[in-house]
Design an enzyme around this catalytic site. Structure first.
Site, PDB file in Angstrom:
ATOM      1  N   TRP A 177       0.674  -1.116  -0.090  1.00 58.91           N
ATOM      2  CA  TRP A 177      -0.110   0.063  -0.148  1.00 58.91           C
ATOM      3  C   TRP A 177       0.809   1.252  -0.040  1.00 58.91           C
ATOM      4  O   TRP A 177       0.717   2.259  -0.885  1.00 58.91           O
ATOM      5  CB  TRP A 177      -1.089  -0.093   1.191  1.00 58.91           C
ATOM      6  CG  TRP A 177      -1.996  -1.063   1.000  1.00 58.91           C
ATOM      7  CD1 TRP A 177      -2.051  -2.085   2.005  1.00 58.91           C
ATOM      8  CD2 TRP A 177      -3.101  -1.240  -0.059  1.00 58.91           C
ATOM      9  NE1 TRP A 177      -3.116  -3.002   1.554  1.00 58.91           N
ATOM     10  CE2 TRP A 177      -3.559  -2.386   0.317  1.00 58.91           C
ATOM     11  CE3 TRP A 177      -3.287  -0.666  -1.088  1.00 58.91           C
ATOM     12  CZ2 TRP A 177      -4.617  -3.125  -0.415  1.00 58.91           C
ATOM     13  CZ3 TRP A 177      -4.214  -1.168  -1.839  1.00 58.91           C
ATOM     14  CH2 TRP A 177      -5.050  -2.315  -1.410  1.00 58.91           C
ATOM     15  N   ASP A 206      -1.460   6.998   6.208  1.00 52.88           N
ATOM     16  CA  ASP A 206      -2.461   6.112   5.801  1.00 52.88           C
ATOM     17  C   ASP A 206      -2.747   5.078   7.065  1.00 52.88           C
ATOM     18  O   ASP A 206      -2.010   4.202   7.220  1.00 52.88           O
ATOM     19  CB  ASP A 206      -2.118   5.210   4.558  1.00 52.88           C
ATOM     20  CG  ASP A 206      -3.074   4.260   4.017  1.00 52.88           C
ATOM     21  OD1 ASP A 206      -4.064   4.117   4.889  1.00 52.88           O
ATOM     22  OD2 ASP A 206      -2.806   3.462   3.284  1.00 52.88           O
ATOM     23  N   LYS A 256     -12.145  -1.148   7.041  1.00 50.82           N
ATOM     24  CA  LYS A 256     -11.300  -2.177   8.200  1.00 50.82           C
ATOM     25  C   LYS A 256     -11.520  -1.972   9.615  1.00 50.82           C
ATOM     26  O   LYS A 256     -11.489  -2.903  10.202  1.00 50.82           O
ATOM     27  CB  LYS A 256     -10.144  -2.021   7.760  1.00 50.82           C
ATOM     28  CG  LYS A 256      -9.702  -2.954   6.479  1.00 50.82           C
ATOM     29  CD  LYS A 256      -8.240  -2.549   5.791  1.00 50.82           C
ATOM     30  CE  LYS A 256      -8.449  -3.089   4.456  1.00 50.82           C
ATOM     31  NZ  LYS A 256      -7.526  -2.028   3.473  1.00 50.82           N
TER      32      LYS A 256
HETATM   33  C1  LIG Z   1      -6.962  -1.743   2.371  1.00 49.09           C
HETATM   34  C2  LIG Z   1      -6.012  -0.781   2.372  1.00 49.09           C
HETATM   35  C3  LIG Z   1      -5.819   0.195   1.394  1.00 49.09           C
HETATM   36  C4  LIG Z   1      -6.794   0.203   0.306  1.00 49.09           C
HETATM   37  O1  LIG Z   1      -7.956   0.812   0.650  1.00 49.09           O
HETATM   38  P1  LIG Z   1      -9.014   0.974  -0.500  1.00 49.09           P
HETATM   39  O2  LIG Z   1     -10.169   1.624   0.177  1.00 49.09           O
HETATM   40  O3  LIG Z   1      -9.413  -0.270  -1.034  1.00 49.09           O
HETATM   41  O4  LIG Z   1      -8.510   2.063  -1.596  1.00 49.09           O
HETATM   42  C5  LIG Z   1      -4.698   1.211   1.745  1.00 49.09           C
HETATM   43  N1  LIG Z   1      -3.952   1.245   2.307  1.00 49.09           N
HETATM   44  C6  LIG Z   1      -3.973   0.389   3.530  1.00 49.09           C
HETATM   45  C7  LIG Z   1      -3.121   0.296   4.613  1.00 49.09           C
HETATM   46  C8  LIG Z   1      -4.958  -0.774   3.328  1.00 49.09           C
HETATM   47  O5  LIG Z   1      -5.246  -1.572   4.295  1.00 49.09           O
END
Ligand SMILES: *Cc1c(COP(=O)(O)O)cnc(C)c1O
Length: 356
Positions: free
Chosen positions: A101, A168, A192
């Protein structure tokens, strides 16, 4: 009976939230209309938006001077929005590359301007968090990923820097206490720890916005979304509503400190089994292990079919590892009960009783 759901995302949410959400689909708050058919500008939905934002601020203790936004496009669109809003035409951003990511986030910034990877753990398939690197103070921002969903590592100590700090937090937000004041911008896809896919949470310090010399398209402009209270266009109403319910649930449990304790207990239970059971080994460096996503391997691949059949029979779902790591990944988000972790540990012990 509900399964022991270890899915990495979208993932387990509280059963009570599913019940409330399904009722709101049929008749929202007794108004004889579905949450899915009312205007996002109705009094009823504006209350939902206000409450969801207020709960984010309360649960995370967001200081004054920050805006809470509910956007769309997932964390993946934030990869692009961040450089659009924070990187100057002749500026530069630095990225900590701790996994897939983080790499994707860097790629979007590099496509737009001058981005650099300041440290990386690619040399060991991202099984650790790089440390000891220096962040230059003249960069537009520093970007990191707090929890590496795929590789099972998590940043325990964030670096100190004068540069803007962007993070993030998609896969560990609301799982533990964080000092929001140390960050200038935080983003997270809802799916999540917060709610169904569709909404992206952004927490941004107001004073950092409107400073870039770049022209920002409206939909990518945080200031436009902040000024219109996340209603510049139709927001993802259902995802925001369910996120609000999940935050009420979290607050009702006792808030972030109680949640953190529960997550630490669950992680300790599973890591202890991985470390003491001769048939299993963890893949991440001990000090960087994630509380949310636990990655592990069988020490004897020949037992794979037997182990897979056993956890399936125990009503466990979603522990197959990501293809880039192999083995297993147990994602233990907030709503996963400790009993579910115990169910997995019991299966691991049973396998050892037979073969170790
Ligand atoms: C799942 C995830 C993403 C991607 O998220 P989307 O909403 O599908 O774009 C980005 N960064 C991390 C750390 C993730 O776990």
């Amino acid at each position: 009976m509900a399964k022991h759901n270890y899915s990495a995302g979208p993932c387990v949410l509280p059963q009570g939230v599913f019940k409330q959400a399904s009722e709101a689909v049929l008749n929202f708050n007794g108004i004889d209309l579905s949450i899915l058919e009312i205007s996002h500008r109705s009094k009823e939905f504006i209350e939902v938006m206000d409450k969801a934002q207020a709960l984010v601020k309360e649960v995370l203790e967001v200081p004054a001077g920050y805006s809470v936004l509910f956007l769309q496009g997932g964390a993946s669109l934030e990869f692009l929005m961040v450089p659009f809003n924070l990187m100057n035409n002749n500026g530069k951003a630095v990225y900590l590359e701790t996994g897939a990511w983080a790499k994707k986030a860097y790629k979007e910034a590099a496509a737009l301007g001058n981005a650099e990877v300041i440290a990386s753990s690619a040399d060991k398939n991202y099984n650790y968090i790089p440390k000891g690197y220096q962040i230059p103070s003249d960069v537009d921002y520093f970007h990191c990923t707090s929890n590496n969903t795929i590789y099972g590592t998590q940043i325990k100590d964030f670096p100190k820097t004068d540069a803007l700090m962007v993070c993030d937090m998609s896969s560990d937000i609301f799982s533990k206490k964080v000092d929001i004041s140390k960050f200038d911008l935080i983003y997270a896809g809802a799916q999540k720890n917060l709610g169904p896919a569709g909404a992206t949470l952004v927490i941004v310090k107001d004073e950092i916005l409107g400073k870039t010399d770049r022209k920002i398209p409206s939909m990518l402009d945080y200031q436009i979304h902040a000024k219109s209270d996340s209603m510049f266009n139709t927001p993802p109403v259902f995802s925001i509503y369910v996120s609000m319910l999940t935050l009420e649930w979290l607050k009702g449990l006792g808030g972030i400190e109680v949640m953190q304790k529960m997550n630490e207990d669950k992680a300790a239970l599973l890591y202890n089994e991985i470390d003491s059971n001769p048939l299993f080994e963890g893949t991440a460096e001990l000090e960087d292990r994630s509380l949310m996503n636990v990655t592990f391997l069988l020490t004897n691949e020949a037992l794979k079919d037997e182990f897979d059949a056993m956890w399936n029979a125990a009503n466990i779902s979603g522990i197959k590892g990501h293809r880039s790591v192999g083995g297993y990944r147990a994602s233990m988000y907030n709503a996963l009960a400790k009993e579910s972790v115990q169910a997995l540990v019991d299966v691991m012990k049973e396998l050892a009783a037979k073969h170790a």
